[in-house]
Design a protein around this motif. Structure first.
Motif, PDB file in Angstrom:
ATOM      1  N   UNK A  28     -11.042 -35.164  -6.826  1.00  0.00           N
ATOM      2  CA  UNK A  28     -11.695 -34.283  -6.460  1.00  0.00           C
ATOM      3  C   UNK A  28     -12.316 -33.030  -7.530  1.00  0.00           C
ATOM      4  N   UNK A  29     -13.447 -33.016  -6.713  1.00  0.00           N
ATOM      5  CA  UNK A  29     -14.627 -32.125  -7.707  1.00  0.00           C
ATOM      6  C   UNK A  29     -14.066 -30.525  -7.871  1.00  0.00           C
ATOM      7  N   UNK A  30     -13.188 -29.899  -7.113  1.00  0.00           N
ATOM      8  CA  UNK A  30     -12.775 -28.292  -6.485  1.00  0.00           C
ATOM      9  C   UNK A  30     -11.773 -28.538  -8.002  1.00  0.00           C
ATOM     10  N   UNK A  34     -12.487 -25.666 -11.812  1.00  0.00           N
ATOM     11  CA  UNK A  34     -10.902 -24.893 -11.642  1.00  0.00           C
ATOM     12  C   UNK A  34     -11.012 -25.193 -12.979  1.00  0.00           C
ATOM     13  N   UNK A  35     -10.407 -25.710 -13.259  1.00  0.00           N
ATOM     14  CA  UNK A  35     -10.352 -26.795 -14.946  1.00  0.00           C
ATOM     15  C   UNK A  35     -11.149 -25.843 -15.878  1.00  0.00           C
ATOM     16  N   UNK A  36     -12.766 -26.118 -15.368  1.00  0.00           N
ATOM     17  CA  UNK A  36     -13.897 -26.277 -16.199  1.00  0.00           C
ATOM     18  C   UNK A  36     -13.683 -24.117 -16.428  1.00  0.00           C
ATOM     19  N   UNK A  37     -13.628 -23.743 -15.275  1.00  0.00           N
ATOM     20  CA  UNK A  37     -13.602 -21.987 -14.835  1.00  0.00           C
ATOM     21  C   UNK A  37     -12.462 -21.426 -16.044  1.00  0.00           C
ATOM     22  N   UNK A  52       1.050 -21.765 -16.588  1.00  0.00           N
ATOM     23  CA  UNK A  52       0.552 -21.347 -15.899  1.00  0.00           C
ATOM     24  C   UNK A  52      -1.559 -20.738 -15.086  1.00  0.00           C
ATOM     25  N   UNK A  53      -1.117 -19.796 -15.127  1.00  0.00           N
ATOM     26  CA  UNK A  53      -3.219 -19.377 -14.894  1.00  0.00           C
ATOM     27  C   UNK A  53      -3.661 -19.082 -16.748  1.00  0.00           C
TER      28      UNK A  53
END
Length: 78
Positions: A28-30, A34-37, A52-53
């Motif tokens: 999914x694009x989400x 999220x990875x790119x962000x 983690x984040x």
């Protein structure tokens, strides 16, 4: 090439007994967004590593950490 990079990374993490979770961003694009962000790069492609984040880096950066024997620091484990 990307799957070979991911396999190499998994072998190294396994050899160091570092637990990890693989996330398939192709579902999914989400997840990709999220990875790119989190990576701070709108064109980032897998594999990317996170603790983690916290963004650790990409394959090239991981490879350099392996060569320098600084994987724990790279992964923010030390």
């Amino acid at each position: 090439v990307k799957s070979q990079q991911a396999e190499m990374m998994m072998r190294i993490l396994d050899s160091k007994s570092i637990q990890y979770e693989l996330i398939d961003i192709s579902v999914g694009g989400e997840l990709r967004d999220e990875m790119r962000s989190k990576a701070g790069n709108p064109t980032a492609v897998p594999p990317q590593l996170f603790n983690e984040d916290q963004y650790c880096g990409n394959y090239e950066m991981f490879s350099e950490a392996v060569e320098a024997d600084t994987v724990d620091q790279f992964l923010k484990l030390a």
